[in-house]
Design an enzyme around this catalytic site. Structure first.
Site, mmCIF file in Angstrom:
data_model
loop_
_atom_site.group_PDB
_atom_site.id
_atom_site.type_symbol
_atom_site.label_atom_id
_atom_site.label_comp_id
_atom_site.label_asym_id
_atom_site.label_seq_id
_atom_site.Cartn_x
_atom_site.Cartn_y
_atom_site.Cartn_z
ATOM 1 C CB CYS A 211 -66.385 -7.660 -12.548
ATOM 2 S SG CYS A 211 -65.947 -8.790 -13.848
ATOM 3 C CG HIS B 246 -68.821 -4.740 -14.277
ATOM 4 N ND1 HIS B 246 -67.570 -4.399 -14.710
ATOM 5 C CD2 HIS B 246 -69.009 -6.028 -14.651
ATOM 6 C CE1 HIS B 246 -67.011 -5.434 -15.306
ATOM 7 N NE2 HIS B 246 -67.871 -6.446 -15.292
ATOM 8 C CG ASN C 296 -66.340 -7.476 -18.473
ATOM 9 O OD1 ASN C 296 -65.665 -6.881 -17.649
ATOM 10 N ND2 ASN C 296 -67.141 -8.485 -18.159
#
Ligand code: ACO
Length: 331
Positions: A117, A258, A288
């Protein structure tokens, strides 16, 4: 307040999102879950899922084309293409080379970067280093993730969290401009690898019938431990990056974190002293998307006018590795 002189700047952004929207209610028809459980614990209400014909290279190239169009950059002008992904289309060659072929960036050095990520921030930092040492004029940073291909659709605790998509940015040397990357702070800790990983399917435990049976080639995650580490790491990295830039939370016009979990975002923003009305959130619509989350959010925020000339933007990321970091820009 004196700010450091930026070495490289983001001159444009782009995004690609698959058309297919899968809501929490859609998931509840296939597994034992509910909109209430997913939304209350994560803030996620829907995600995009790519069909079998859409791979990471195709999504990445779509996002890259949008960024190149905005910047007025021709494919042949790209000197370096860094593609971050946790979901490469094949193990060999890199997805970056496939994207390069789709885009026609024949003069670019192209390679994949794997930092889960945190990949977009890592890739930007690599692009900054490449450009500021005079090795090129145009960097293309692409983050593209087909998370639906690596989640275990029989593990309701993880599969509901992720979505597919891609974001991209064109980066150029700052050449004396006050716009660009003001500061960053990136870190990794391999001791915590087993909190979020795919145990099998690589060379350690190659794919075979047993791996398939155990489904151990798919994502495994210790959700609570990941949660705790995410808040601490992103908050610390944000503090350090802001300090390096000679700024404080009060200077931040927009935080683009994020997008893993709304509660992680809220806790990080609170720790960093940034009110939620200055934090961009789109995980309710996209879930996500690993390294694609930040560039997609940046692109949306720019489109909505939330980031304008001179805006100070803070980004923080956290992911498998563990990897984490923060970056501060002036746009
Ligand atoms: N629907 C309904 N019930 C569920 C679901 C679901 N989708 N998933 C789990 N449950 C159940 C569990 O089985 C458990 O039931 P039990 O008490 O009867 O055993 C109960 O809900 C609680 O499960 P926990 O896993 O303890 O739930 P928790 O409150 O910790 O929330 C969550 C889980 C949302 C995953 C949370 O831990 C989290 O968000 N962690 C961070 C994960 C993350 O963001 N990872 C990605 C970051 S890094 C990156 O982006 C790659």
């Amino acid at each position: 307040m004196n700010h450091p002189s930026p070495l490289a700047e983001i001159v444009s952004t782009g995004r690609y999102l698959p058309d297919c929207v899968v809501t929490n209610d859609d998931l509840a028809k296939r597994m034992d879950t509910s909109d209430e459980w997913i939304a209350s614990r994560t803030g996620i209400r829907s995600r995009r899922i790519a069909g079998p014909e859409v791979n990471a290279a195709i999504m990445g190239a779509g996002a890259a084309r949008a960024a190149m169009d905005e910047a007025g950059v021709d494919p042949g002008e790209v000197d370096i293409l860094i593609l971050s992904t946790a979901t490469p289309d094949r193990w060999l060659p890199s997805t970056a080379c496939d994207a390069q072929a789709l885009l026609g960036c024949g003069n670019a050095v192209a390679f994949d970067l794997m930092a889960a990520c945190s990949g977009f921030l890592y890739a930007l930092s690599m692009a900054e280093g490449y450009l500021c040492t005079g090795r090129g004029e145009v960097a293309l940073v692409v983050s593209t993730e087909k998370m639906s291909a690596i989640v275990d659709w029989e593990d309701r605790a993880t599969c509901v969290l992720f979505g597919d998509g891609a974001g991209a940015a064109v980066v150029r040397p700052a050449n004396g401009s006050s716009r660009g990357i003001l500061a960053s702070h990136l870190r990794s800790d391999g001791h915590l690898a087993n909190l979020l990983y795919r145990p099998s399917g690589g060379t350690v435990e190659p794919m075979d019938a047993d791996v398939l049976e155990r489904r151990s080639h798919l994502i495994r995650m210790e959700g609570r431990e990941v949660f705790k580490n995410a808040v601490r790491s992103m908050a610390e990295a944000s503090d350090i990056a802001l300090r390096r830039a000679g700024l404080t939370a009060a200077d931040v016009d927009l935080m683009v974190p994020h997008q893993a979990n709304f509660r992680i975002i809220e806790a990080t923003a609170k720790y960093s002293g940034i009110p939620m009305d200055r934090v961009y959130v789109n995980l309710d619509r996209f879930g996500n998307m690993s390294s694609a989350s930040i560039p997609v959010a940046l692109d949306e925020a720019r489109e909505q006018g939330l980031i304008g000339d001179g805006s100070i933007v803070l980004s923080a990321a956290f992911g498998a590795g563990l990897t984490w970091g923060a970056m501060v820009w002036r746009f």
